[in-house]
Motif scaffolding. Structure first.
Motif, PDB file in Angstrom:
ATOM      1  N   HIS A 193      44.321 -47.418  49.870  1.00 23.90           N
ATOM      2  CA  HIS A 193      45.275 -47.382  50.711  1.00 23.90           C
ATOM      3  C   HIS A 193      46.640 -47.606  49.998  1.00 23.90           C
TER       4      HIS A 193
ATOM      5  N   ARG B 281      52.992 -46.733  47.694  1.00 25.88           N
ATOM      6  CA  ARG B 281      53.148 -45.479  48.784  1.00 25.88           C
ATOM      7  C   ARG B 281      53.982 -44.336  48.269  1.00 25.88           C
TER       8      ARG B 281
ATOM      9  N   THR C 249      46.553 -45.383  57.889  1.00 24.52           N
ATOM     10  CA  THR C 249      47.101 -44.639  56.962  1.00 24.52           C
ATOM     11  C   THR C 249      45.834 -43.761  56.603  1.00 24.52           C
TER      12      THR C 249
ATOM     13  N   ARG D 222      44.155 -50.093  60.642  1.00 22.34           N
ATOM     14  CA  ARG D 222      44.974 -49.556  59.724  1.00 22.34           C
ATOM     15  C   ARG D 222      44.387 -48.484  58.605  1.00 22.34           C
TER      16      ARG D 222
ATOM     17  N   MET E 149      57.002 -43.284  53.349  1.00 22.63           N
ATOM     18  CA  MET E 149      56.232 -42.977  51.945  1.00 22.63           C
ATOM     19  C   MET E 149      57.362 -42.233  51.258  1.00 22.63           C
TER      20      MET E 149
ATOM     21  N   ALA F 155      52.682 -45.590  61.973  1.00 22.21           N
ATOM     22  CA  ALA F 155      51.816 -45.590  60.878  1.00 22.21           C
ATOM     23  C   ALA F 155      52.562 -45.374  59.603  1.00 22.21           C
ATOM     24  N   GLY F 156      51.953 -45.420  58.622  1.00 19.19           N
ATOM     25  CA  GLY F 156      52.253 -45.358  57.340  1.00 19.19           C
ATOM     26  C   GLY F 156      52.000 -43.629  56.834  1.00 19.19           C
TER      27      GLY F 156
ATOM     28  N   MET G 122      51.151 -40.038  54.680  1.00 20.36           N
ATOM     29  CA  MET G 122      50.621 -40.000  53.273  1.00 20.36           C
ATOM     30  C   MET G 122      50.567 -38.371  53.095  1.00 20.36           C
TER      31      MET G 122
ATOM     32  N   VAL H  33      50.543 -38.063  59.190  1.00 23.59           N
ATOM     33  CA  VAL H  33      50.921 -39.285  59.845  1.00 23.59           C
ATOM     34  C   VAL H  33      50.199 -39.449  61.025  1.00 23.59           C
TER      35      VAL H  33
END
Ligand code: CA
Length: 657
Positions: A3, A11, A43, A93, A454, A492-493, A495, A507
């Motif tokens: 994560h 990130r 994520t 998450r 990110m 959301a985060g 990647m 995402v």
């Protein structure tokens, strides 16, 4: 693979095939429709060409990272009634992946190990007392063969803690409580004995709170696990610890030994917090040069509006500076590390409108750090919050306990005043220089509550927005370089990963989260809440996203509001105490849950009572409130909602929402 990509949770991805020169050619590679229509805060994690994501209600999906094809799906079958104790939507998450297993924490407190190949359950452990109002929304982390997990639920009357479980067997290895329990019983450790000296009254009867509900990171060099804790319960310290005190370890950043869970250090961002200033935001490690010397730091843009840089071995403050307007404190004393508070003693002398509010200057939306630019990319916001003492507060376990007068945050009836309030809510992406504690650049968004960020080796910053976009910026200058329409809030985060030499950016997008439950009036209108999605982009991608079904919801004419001001005030207080946290200020729905102002039950007192007390919508998650509300209370609430429905109807016909 972890994560936030690595243990340091920066990130930041070194991938650089997508860069400032070609990001304009980014197009959709594929999208995957999740099975749920609530908030999406996952994520993604990609291992060997397989993407693992979660959705609302703690579902897990394994997807072919190149095509988006579903390989398997796991549904832990969480009872919909658990959603009542999830203040901040039934979100999840993300997972942890380690040695062929996928770990997920279910909303109801289970920690579950799945086989990464086919999703079958290898072990499942209940990590909480399920008779209490615990929930879990955070992603587990795997550190040295242990799965580490916290939980949520402070306001409902629980005691926070974090636990480590053996990744192979699911057996508990250690547990660290974040607040002391009943001092007449032996303390679990010396840290609890120390913490108990900072409390007064009978705090343990309310659970204590300080749950570890989101951020964590691990430093292999010092063998420390860092985590942030939430507020104490209730919010107003006068009702929690009447003689004051710091109330350790609420609203703090804490470090424990990764092998034993033994206390190592803490830094409390908001001593004696009375404002719901959880300290659970992203904990990012970095190596910085400060005053000419190399420093190993941990950083947080805390909910309370200050950006903290700490020495991660000792927990000592290096610097702190507000990154958004802050009106509760004028700074942080560099010697003591304590905030310098402004104004009266925690609104004891009168109500106050403050920045930040309980939504925070920054919340769970993850921030990122680029070692290339030396900047932190931070989803920030400016939302005011009114705080005042609730003179009628009575603690009820399992209900929403703040001890603050939440009616102060309700909207005025006048449509123009409502619009002005909505327009006063701001949100931006801030690039923050943590060495000099100053802003490098900002991108201003259309309102607050935007996505995690990110940073990449291509010198890009990616971020989604509440108004349905996914954007890329030049990490050095902030120049907007690319934007894609996601048609739904994208919080959301993000990647990024490669498969067969090609770089992808992923995402999660979906309508929901706490802001949509509480502050419905300020939520961008993006159509009905379709199921959430994972959207994945690559250079030259040509896939398209289905547009949402834009079904305009009318505003049925409500029954006339005939109640007296006294009845409405009493109904307002009951509504705010029992209904607000899911159904929103002024009963205005953000579109995730039904808009009470438009329900047919409003015209029928008996039917309304059947829902509120009889539990007639129990299977849909609307639990019965018969243990805390009487027939007369249900009728007070109905009258209040009718009044709000009339204001909303008038506003809709004045050209508003
Ligand atoms: Ca909180």
């Amino acid at each position: 693979m972890s994560h936030g990509r690595t243990y340091s949770e920066q990130r930041y991805s070194p991938l650089d095939k997508i860069d400032t020169s070609n990001v304009g050619n980014l197009g959709l590679a594929w999208s995957f429709e999740l099975s749920t229509n609530r908030g999406v805060e996952t994520t993604p994690i990609v291992v060997d060409g397989v993407m693992y994501v979660t959705s609302a209600w703690s579902l897990v999906y394994a997807l072919d990272a190149k095509t988006g094809e579903l390989k398997w799906k796991y549904d832990p079958q969480v009872s919909r009634q658990v959603g009542f104790h999830a203040c901040c939507d039934v979100v999840n998450r993300g997972v942890a992946v380690w040695k062929g297993r996928v770990y997920v924490a279910a909303l109801d407190g289970r920690l579950i190990a799945l086989d990464a190949k086919d999703g079958h359950v290898i072990w499942s452990t209940v990590t909480v007392d399920q008779n209490k109002a615990y929930t879990i929304t955070m992603a587990p982390r795997v550190v040295k063969g242990k799965v580490i997990i916290g939980n949520s639920g402070s306001e409902y009357g629980v005691r926070g803690y974090i636990s480590a479980y053996d990744a192979d067997s699911g057996k508990q290895v250690w547990r660290f409580y974040t607040v002391p329990g009943d001092p007449s019983k032996p303390f679990e450790n010396k840290a609890m004995e120390m913490a108990a000296k900072t409390w007064s009254g009978e705090w343990w009867k309310y659970g204590g709170g300080a749950t570890v509900w989101d951020s964590m990171s691990f430093d292999p060099e010092t063998n420390l696990v860092f985590f942030g804790t939430g507020n104490g319960v209730p919010w107003d310290q006068k009702a929690r610890s009447p003689k004051g005190g710091d109330n350790l370890f609420a609203s703090s950043i804490v470090a424990v030994d990764a092998d034993t869970g033994e206390y190592k250090w803490h830094y409390q961002t908001t001593p004696g917090d009375s404002w719901d200033y959880d300290s659970t935001q992203t904990l990012t490690q970095a190596d910085l040069t400060i005053d000419g010397a190399p420093r190993k730091v941990i950083m947080q843009a805390s909910k309370n509006g200050f950006f903290y840089v700490l020495d991660r071995a000792s927990g000592k403050l290096i610097s702190a500076k507000n990154y958004v307007p802050v009106t509760w404190a004028k700074g942080v004393d560099p010697t003591t590390g304590r905030p310098i508070e402004i104004g009266d003693d925690h609104y004891a002398k009168g109500a106050a409108v403050l920045f930040p509010s309980a939504f925070g200057g920054h919340n769970w939306h993850p921030m990122s750090f680029s070692p290339k630019t030396g900047l932190v990319y931070l989803p920030a916001q400016e939302v005011p919050g009114a705080y005042g003492t609730d003179n009628n507060f009575g603690y009820v376990e399992g209900q929403w306990n703040t001890a603050t007068d939440t009616t102060l945050n309700s909207l005025p009836a006048d449509p123009k005043a409502r619009a002005a309030m909505k327009n006063s809510f701001r949100g931006e992406l801030i690039a923050w220089d943590p060495v000099n504690q100053k802003e490098a650049w900002r991108a201003v968004h259309n309102g607050p509550w935007n996505g995690g960020t990110m940073a990449t080796g291509g010198n890009l910053v990616f971020q989604g927005t509440a108004d349905g976009h996914f954007n890329a910026y030049d990490a050095t200058t902030g120049k907007p370089l690319w934007s894609s329409d996601t048609y739904t809030s994208t919080l959301a985060g993000p990647m990024t990963y490669t498969v067969d030499g090609e770089q992808y950016v992923a995402v999660g997008a979906g309508f929901g989260s706490v802001f949509y439950l509480d502050a419905g009036f300020a939520v961008p209108v993006l159509g009905s809440p379709d199921n959430g999605r994972i959207v994945v982009y690559k250079l030259g991608g040509t896939a398209t996203l289905p547009r949402p079904k834009l079904t305009p919801v009318g505003f049925p004419k409500p029954p006339p509001s005939t109640a007296t001001p006294e009845v409405l005030a009493a109904g307002h207080a009951k509504y705010n105490h029992y209904c607000l946290v899911c159904h929103g200020y002024n009963a205005i729905s953000g579109g995730v849950l039904p808009d009470l102002r438009k329900t047919p039950e409003l015209t029928d007192a008996a039917a309304f009572k059947e829902v509120v007390l009889g539990g007639s919508h129990q299977t849909r998650g609307m639990v019965s409130f018969a243990s805390v509300l009487k027939d007369t209370d249900a009728e007070l609430i109905r009258n209040y909602v009718i009044s709000e429905a009339n204001d909303g109807y008038a506003e809709a016909h004045a050209g508003g929402k």
